[in-house]
Design a protein around this motif. Sequence first.
Motif, short mmCIF file in Angstrom:
data_model
loop_
_atom_site.label_atom_id
_atom_site.label_comp_id
_atom_site.label_asym_id
_atom_site.label_seq_id
_atom_site.Cartn_x
_atom_site.Cartn_y
_atom_site.Cartn_z
N ASP A 1 -5.98 -9.50 40.04
CA ASP A 1 -5.10 -10.62 39.70
C ASP A 1 -5.62 -11.36 38.46
N GLY A 2 -6.07 -10.59 37.48
CA GLY A 2 -6.54 -11.15 36.22
C GLY A 2 -8.01 -11.50 36.18
N GLN A 3 -8.69 -11.56 37.33
CA GLN A 3 -10.13 -11.88 37.37
C GLN A 3 -10.93 -10.61 37.10
N PRO A 4 -11.77 -10.62 36.05
CA PRO A 4 -12.55 -9.42 35.76
C PRO A 4 -13.70 -9.22 36.75
N PHE A 5 -13.97 -7.96 37.05
CA PHE A 5 -15.09 -7.54 37.88
C PHE A 5 -15.72 -6.31 37.24
N THR A 6 -16.97 -6.07 37.58
CA THR A 6 -17.62 -4.83 37.25
C THR A 6 -18.19 -4.24 38.53
N ALA A 7 -17.99 -2.95 38.73
CA ALA A 7 -18.61 -2.23 39.85
C ALA A 7 -19.63 -1.28 39.24
N LEU A 8 -20.85 -1.30 39.77
CA LEU A 8 -21.95 -0.51 39.25
C LEU A 8 -22.45 0.45 40.32
N ASN A 9 -22.56 1.71 39.97
CA ASN A 9 -23.22 2.68 40.85
C ASN A 9 -24.71 2.64 40.52
N GLY A 10 -25.44 1.80 41.23
CA GLY A 10 -26.85 1.60 40.95
C GLY A 10 -27.79 2.26 41.92
N GLY A 11 -27.26 2.92 42.94
CA GLY A 11 -28.11 3.56 43.93
C GLY A 11 -28.26 2.71 45.19
N PRO A 12 -29.05 3.19 46.14
CA PRO A 12 -29.12 2.56 47.46
C PRO A 12 -30.07 1.36 47.57
N THR A 13 -30.61 0.89 46.46
CA THR A 13 -31.63 -0.16 46.51
C THR A 13 -31.13 -1.47 47.12
N PHE A 14 -29.92 -1.90 46.76
CA PHE A 14 -29.42 -3.20 47.22
C PHE A 14 -28.17 -3.03 48.06
N LYS A 15 -28.00 -3.93 49.02
CA LYS A 15 -26.83 -3.93 49.91
C LYS A 15 -26.16 -5.30 49.85
N PHE A 16 -24.86 -5.32 50.12
CA PHE A 16 -24.13 -6.59 50.18
C PHE A 16 -24.51 -7.34 51.45
N ASN A 17 -24.43 -8.68 51.38
CA ASN A 17 -24.56 -9.49 52.58
C ASN A 17 -23.66 -10.71 52.46
#
Length: 165
Positions: free
Chosen positions: A62-78
């Motif tokens: 909806d017009g808000q920019p995002f970036t998705a990065l394939n950085g590997g398994p090091t970090f997880k969302f919380n």
Amino acid sequence: MQNNSKITPCLWFDDQAEAAAQFYTSIFRNSKIVHVSRYGDAGQEIHGKPAGAVMTVSFELDGQPFTALNGGPTFKFNEAISFQIFCDTQADVDDYWQKLSAGGDETAQQCGWLKDKYGVSWQIIPRILIELLNHPDAATSQKVTTTMLQMKKIEIDELKRVAAD
């Protein structure tokens, strides 16, 4: 691709950046994938990704920019970070809830919060909830708060009913 926004959330995935961007852009109106960049041979000893694998996906919701990065398994969302979606109608609440929660963690659903299948937390918030929580009558605000805390997905009619009692 140049992004002229001052602030752009970057979401770190193991290797699901492109699939996640496609999922999110299918849910939100006025959304699109802007650019996909790929890993090359340079730095392979550091990133460990094969040449040609997706590195980043620039997209807009909806017009808000995002970036998705394939950085590997090091970090997880919380749950320390979540995205709020403000809705005008119950139909909008229901639609976002149904689509974003599909395949997600049902145990993480509380008070309008959900976790999608990628582990990203979202808050699906009817605008009227904010009005009712800030109601000038403290007793009404407290009743609405108590009711909201018992809900998973926010139900507008129930909040209005409690506020009117």
